[in-house]
Structure formats: C-alpha cells, structure tokens
Design an enzyme around this catalytic site. Sequence first.
Site, PDB file in Angstrom:
ATOM      1  N   CYS A   4      -4.261   0.068  23.199  1.00 38.96           N
ATOM      2  CA  CYS A   4      -4.040   1.481  22.886  1.00 38.96           C
ATOM      3  C   CYS A   4      -4.853   1.867  21.658  1.00 38.96           C
ATOM      4  CB  CYS A   4      -2.555   1.751  22.644  1.00 38.96           C
ATOM      5  SG  CYS A   4      -2.216   3.469  22.176  1.00 38.96           S
ATOM      6  N   CYS A  15       5.106   3.848  19.607  1.00 37.00           N
ATOM      7  CA  CYS A  15       5.442   2.525  20.154  1.00 37.00           C
ATOM      8  C   CYS A  15       5.475   1.520  19.007  1.00 37.00           C
ATOM      9  CB  CYS A  15       4.424   2.116  21.216  1.00 37.00           C
ATOM     10  SG  CYS A  15       4.386   3.213  22.639  1.00 37.00           S
ATOM     11  N   CYS A  93      -2.945   8.486  26.818  1.00 35.05           N
ATOM     12  CA  CYS A  93      -1.867   7.574  26.417  1.00 35.05           C
ATOM     13  C   CYS A  93      -1.568   6.598  27.550  1.00 35.05           C
ATOM     14  CB  CYS A  93      -0.612   8.373  26.073  1.00 35.05           C
ATOM     15  SG  CYS A  93       0.850   7.342  25.794  1.00 35.05           S
ATOM     16  N   GLN A 218      15.972  10.210  33.766  1.00 32.83           N
ATOM     17  CA  GLN A 218      15.325   9.051  33.154  1.00 32.83           C
ATOM     18  C   GLN A 218      13.804   9.130  33.315  1.00 32.83           C
ATOM     19  OE1 GLN A 218      16.784   7.072  31.255  1.00 32.83           O
ATOM     20  NE2 GLN A 218      18.870   6.634  31.912  1.00 32.83           N
ATOM     21  N   GLU A 275      30.117  17.255  35.069  1.00 31.84           N
ATOM     22  CA  GLU A 275      28.904  17.445  34.261  1.00 31.84           C
ATOM     23  C   GLU A 275      28.907  18.877  33.736  1.00 31.84           C
ATOM     24  OE1 GLU A 275      25.563  17.664  32.293  1.00 31.84           O
ATOM     25  OE2 GLU A 275      26.090  15.725  33.175  1.00 31.84           O
ATOM     26  N   ASN A 321      28.518   7.639  31.786  1.00 32.03           N
ATOM     27  CA  ASN A 321      27.123   7.530  31.340  1.00 32.03           C
ATOM     28  C   ASN A 321      26.909   8.592  30.265  1.00 32.03           C
ATOM     29  OD1 ASN A 321      24.370   6.919  31.193  1.00 32.03           O
ATOM     30  ND2 ASN A 321      23.855   8.365  32.814  1.00 32.03           N
ATOM     31  N   CYS A 348      22.836   4.295  26.505  1.00 22.93           N
ATOM     32  CA  CYS A 348      21.535   4.181  25.845  1.00 22.93           C
ATOM     33  C   CYS A 348      21.719   3.885  24.359  1.00 22.93           C
ATOM     34  CB  CYS A 348      20.724   5.467  26.034  1.00 22.93           C
ATOM     35  SG  CYS A 348      21.518   6.932  25.342  1.00 22.93           S
TER      36      CYS A 348
END
Length: 392
Positions: A4, A15, A93, A218, A275, A321, A348
Amino acid sequence: MIDCRYYQQNECRSCQWLEIPCSQQLTEKQYHLKQQLISINYDEAQWVAPFQSNQQGFRNKAKMVVSGSVERPILGILKNPNDPQSAIDLCDCPLYPTHFSAIFSILKDFIGRAGLVPYNIAKQKGELKYILLTESIATEKLMLRFVLRTENKLPLIRRELPKLLEKLPHLEVISINLQPQHAAILEGEQEIFLTEQQFLPENFNGIPLFIRPRGFFQTNPKVAAGLYATAQQWVAEFPIYNLWDLFCGVGGFGLHCAKALQEKWGKPIKLTGIEISSSAILAASHSAKILGLEHVNFQSLDAASVIENKNENKPDLVIVNPPRRGIGKELSEFLNQIQPHFILYSSCNAMTMGKDLQHLTCYKPLKIQLFDMFPQTSHYEVLVLLERKKIN
C-alpha cells in the site's frame, strides 16, 4: 503484507496493523477477546478457530470525502478535516475491489459535468461532500449516493445522469443525500432517489438481503456470509421453533436461522424481528416474503420495547446483534427473567459484550468464534452461543 503506497508514504494510516503478519493479528485479537471474557466461566465452551478474511479487496463499500476542485476532484480522505490542502486521493486503496478505481475515474468526470463543486468546510462553501459507493457481490450491481449541501445542483445531476448510466450500467440505485450542516457529518436525514430501485439486492448463503441507504450493512461480504452461516449451523442443532431477533437490521441473522431451522425440523418457525429503522424492517419483510417464511413479524421498534411487552410468547432463542454499546444491564436482566433456552450474541465490541455476559447470570457459553471482519486493524466481530444453565 499488503503493498500500500498510501501507508508507505504516510498518507493514510487507517490500517494501523498493516505491518503485522496476518497470523499474528489473529493471535492478538483472540488474546484480546479472551481477556474481555476472563470474568465469565468459558472453560467448557468450544472455541472455534477464527474465521479469516481476505487481506485486500474485501470491502464492498467506499466512503470518499470529496475535495479539490470541480475540474480536479479528489476522492479519499482529509488528514485534517478543516484543511482542504490535506486531501489524499484513495482511489487505488487496496481494501477496495480493483475495479472501483475505474468507477471513481468515471465519477470524477461526472462531478465536473454536473458542476458539483467540492465542499470546503473551512470556507463553508461548495456542494458535494461525500461519494458513497456500495457493491453487491451477488449481482455486481452498485448503489451510488452523493452527499450534497443543498438541492441546487439536482437539475444538472438529472441532466447528466443518462450519460453516467451508459458508462456504468451496473448502477442499480442512485440517490442524493442532503446534509446542510457545516460540519464533518457523513449524511443527513433526507434521501432523494434518482432511480426507481431504492434497495440494492444482495444474497448470502441463499438468503436474499437488501442494502439500503442510511442503513447498516457489513462491509466485508465474505466474512459476513460466514458469520450468518455459522449462526445457522449452531442453532439448527436444536429444536427451536420460536425466535426473537433483536437489533435485527435487514434480518440477516433471523432469516438465516429461521430458514435453517424450518428445513432441519420440518415445522413452521415463528420469527419476531425488532429494529428501530423502518426502512430496514421493510427490507427484512421483503426478504422473508421471497423466502416463503409465513410466521414472521418484523417490527419497527426500539429493542428495549420487548421488556415492556410481557404478553409475547416466550422464545426458544433470542438473537442479539447490538451496536457497540452492547445490550445493557436492563435487557440482560429481562433475558434472565424470560429465560429462552438459547441466546446467540453477535458483537463488534468484545468489551461491552463481556460486561453483558456477566449480567446474563442464567447462561453459560457453549461456542465462541472470532470473525476477522476488519483486517489490518484491532477490530473484529465475535459470535457466542449461550445456553440456559440447568437448575440443580
């Protein structure tokens, strides 16, 4: 290690773990996960090997800050949000699919033709703030969103749109998002669709899903598909006929599990999905209809509302979730009270999940697996199957 140039030239350091070998990244993430769960008894739990991701080209979505000039737009990031001179073009990228680069080139030309002056946050002038591009891996169709300050350029955009569609025939959904505030906020409340289609069709493991603007989905399709497939496999082992899917989004977990359970046990499965986003509920309901699942009820409510509804038939399985904050003490205690046989927890944020598991005192973990949803960073997803403890 990914080659990169942005990282090597110190232009982008998103990153943070790029120089750490993939195997070591997974080892460190697994160690971090176990540290977050150290206060619960997981000795009897099965630790499944981490689910690995591709190391590059894995993202299905690009969020590009637009800067530079209308003649020479820059798509990427601002190292300093208040300084347009700090712009870095990230069209190459390596996290994006390689063909995104050619799409960005076409979009730069479109920006000039439509007169979309890049927004300058320091001067509070200009129109175009962001370009958001999402691809469906199932259909290779695209969703394109322009985040604008005002509607002023809408006639020019409509005029140039046919030429853009000629060059990018895979564009399925195109919209304008209005974000009038003079701040580095990604998107506003109003969405103006320029196409008849308002959802981007996706498909994981034979389950149709629909990506919507302003909604969560996601960004690593391979790992997301693996996460849902694992949830399917884990719950299908048990005779579950009534499940709740809290924080259900577009229904990924609930639909996968309901379909697998119905096929395994040959009986109708009752699925209730909760939701807060009404557009996500529309998408989830559409998926259920396509799958032919009849005993499904997706509701646009806050997940906490289930605590107030004492008359619901008690579920055999509750799927949670939640966002990074976790489910919290109140919902954890409610689950302890209604005592479903199983809880499937996807997170997460292992730190808040660990706190929630401490509150779920009536449950013990059966299976735990880490999913490397975000390679080259310290972040990851985790799936835990919990079983109600047997009373002696």
